[in-house]
Design a protein around this motif. Sequence first.
Motif, PDB file in Angstrom:
ATOM      1  N   SER A  98       0.828  -1.206   0.000  1.00  0.00           N
ATOM      2  CA  SER A  98       0.000   0.000   0.000  1.00  0.00           C
ATOM      3  C   SER A  98       0.864   1.259   0.000  1.00  0.00           C
ATOM      4  CB  SER A  98      -0.928  -0.014   1.224  1.00  0.00           C
ATOM      5  OG  SER A  98      -1.728   1.147   1.253  1.00  0.00           O
ATOM      6  N   VAL A  99       1.898   1.273   0.829  1.00  0.00           N
ATOM      7  CA  VAL A  99       2.808   2.426   0.887  1.00  0.00           C
ATOM      8  C   VAL A  99       3.475   2.638  -0.473  1.00  0.00           C
ATOM      9  CG1 VAL A  99       4.926   3.316   1.930  1.00  0.00           C
ATOM     10  CG2 VAL A  99       3.199   2.199   3.369  1.00  0.00           C
ATOM     11  N   ASN A 100       3.933   1.567  -1.076  1.00  0.00           N
ATOM     12  CA  ASN A 100       4.596   1.690  -2.376  1.00  0.00           C
ATOM     13  C   ASN A 100       3.655   2.212  -3.446  1.00  0.00           C
ATOM     14  OD1 ASN A 100       7.037   0.765  -1.354  1.00  0.00           O
ATOM     15  ND2 ASN A 100       6.648  -1.372  -1.902  1.00  0.00           N
ATOM     16  N   ARG A 101       2.408   1.767  -3.393  1.00  0.00           N
ATOM     17  CA  ARG A 101       1.435   2.254  -4.375  1.00  0.00           C
ATOM     18  C   ARG A 101       1.158   3.729  -4.170  1.00  0.00           C
ATOM     19  NH1 ARG A 101       0.158   3.219  -9.091  1.00  0.00           N
ATOM     20  NH2 ARG A 101      -2.063   3.408  -9.572  1.00  0.00           N
ATOM     21  N   ALA A 102       1.080   4.175  -2.928  1.00  0.00           N
ATOM     22  CA  ALA A 102       0.880   5.598  -2.652  1.00  0.00           C
ATOM     23  C   ALA A 102       2.032   6.412  -3.245  1.00  0.00           C
ATOM     24  CB  ALA A 102       0.777   5.835  -1.145  1.00  0.00           C
ATOM     25  N   ARG A 103       3.224   5.911  -3.130  1.00  0.00           N
ATOM     26  CA  ARG A 103       4.384   6.632  -3.674  1.00  0.00           C
ATOM     27  C   ARG A 103       4.402   6.599  -5.190  1.00  0.00           C
ATOM     28  NH1 ARG A 103       8.285   4.476   1.281  1.00  0.00           N
ATOM     29  NH2 ARG A 103       7.529   6.056   2.754  1.00  0.00           N
ATOM     30  N   GLU A 104       3.898   5.517  -5.776  1.00  0.00           N
ATOM     31  CA  GLU A 104       3.763   5.466  -7.243  1.00  0.00           C
ATOM     32  C   GLU A 104       2.762   6.501  -7.737  1.00  0.00           C
ATOM     33  OE1 GLU A 104       2.623   1.498  -8.033  1.00  0.00           O
ATOM     34  OE2 GLU A 104       4.624   0.647  -7.712  1.00  0.00           O
ATOM     35  N   LEU A 105       1.675   6.707  -6.974  1.00  0.00           N
ATOM     36  CA  LEU A 105       0.656   7.682  -7.367  1.00  0.00           C
ATOM     37  C   LEU A 105       1.227   9.092  -7.429  1.00  0.00           C
ATOM     38  CD1 LEU A 105      -2.398   6.363  -5.347  1.00  0.00           C
ATOM     39  CD2 LEU A 105      -2.172   6.386  -7.838  1.00  0.00           C
ATOM     40  N   ALA A 106       2.256   9.359  -6.650  1.00  0.00           N
ATOM     41  CA  ALA A 106       2.883  10.676  -6.678  1.00  0.00           C
ATOM     42  C   ALA A 106       3.555  10.948  -8.022  1.00  0.00           C
ATOM     43  CB  ALA A 106       3.914  10.796  -5.553  1.00  0.00           C
ATOM     44  N   LYS A 107       3.880   9.887  -8.749  1.00  0.00           N
ATOM     45  CA  LYS A 107       4.591  10.031 -10.023  1.00  0.00           C
ATOM     46  C   LYS A 107       3.631  10.097 -11.213  1.00  0.00           C
ATOM     47  CE  LYS A 107       8.305   7.215  -8.070  1.00  0.00           C
ATOM     48  NZ  LYS A 107       9.035   5.928  -8.164  1.00  0.00           N
TER      49      LYS A 107
END
Length: 271
Positions: free
Chosen positions: A261-270
Amino acid sequence: MSTRLGRILLLGGGNMGGAMLGGWIAAGIDPSDVLIVDPNPGEAVRPLIEERGVRLAASVPAEPVDVVVVAVKPQVMADVLASLQPALKPSTLVISVAAGKTIAFIEARLGARPVVRAMPNTPALIGRGITGCYGNEAVIPALRDATTTLLSGSGPVEWVDSEALIDVVTGVSGSGPAYVFLLAEALAAAGAAAGLEPDLAMRLARHTVAGAGELMIRSDKVPAELRRAVTSPNGTTQAALEILMADDGLNALMTRAVAASVNRARELAKD
């Protein structure tokens, strides 16, 4: 809630927007102070519009507001932020609950202003949510207090020390209700597999999960102490926990799930 926060624009009337709005009104926010902008509001906000007098608009009016709460999907944030300019004053506080979209992303589209990233969760709908927050340097103590006042209408508010930690809050409490609902589903399915009628298994699972959660909130003991209190040596609970607490059990699985979930949130920033 005695503090008047001025005119509030809620951009997005879906599940999360509706959950927060219900909490605000229950806590004492004047419904006439709130304007929802959403061309197709969800079921959660329609009673508040029809019965409580919350105003609704299909687009952002040229009507300056004191607080904007952006509760839309991350994928549409850029277009939504571009539409906000008519409602902004230099002092307008912007609170975003969109997962992954950074303060820098918002500032690039709205200019330098007070911005808070917040991550609530859906139990806000019944006043039992929790929200993590982080604000930029323009969020002075008075604005931090105003944010806490507003968002605490649906449950406790916790501030973190860095923006990166908001993504972790997303993985733990923002997405967390879905993990708990899945636990109830899995527990009911296991009961049915062991011989219970499915409806009875589901009732047992729902009340067990809800009751255990309430017990954790009301107790001054940490969850590990509560778990040990239920676990008799060589008893039935211990037999089950030996499976759940194995090296490849629940702890390892939850660590992987939160990290995803954390990694996906950081992907959304890109995006």
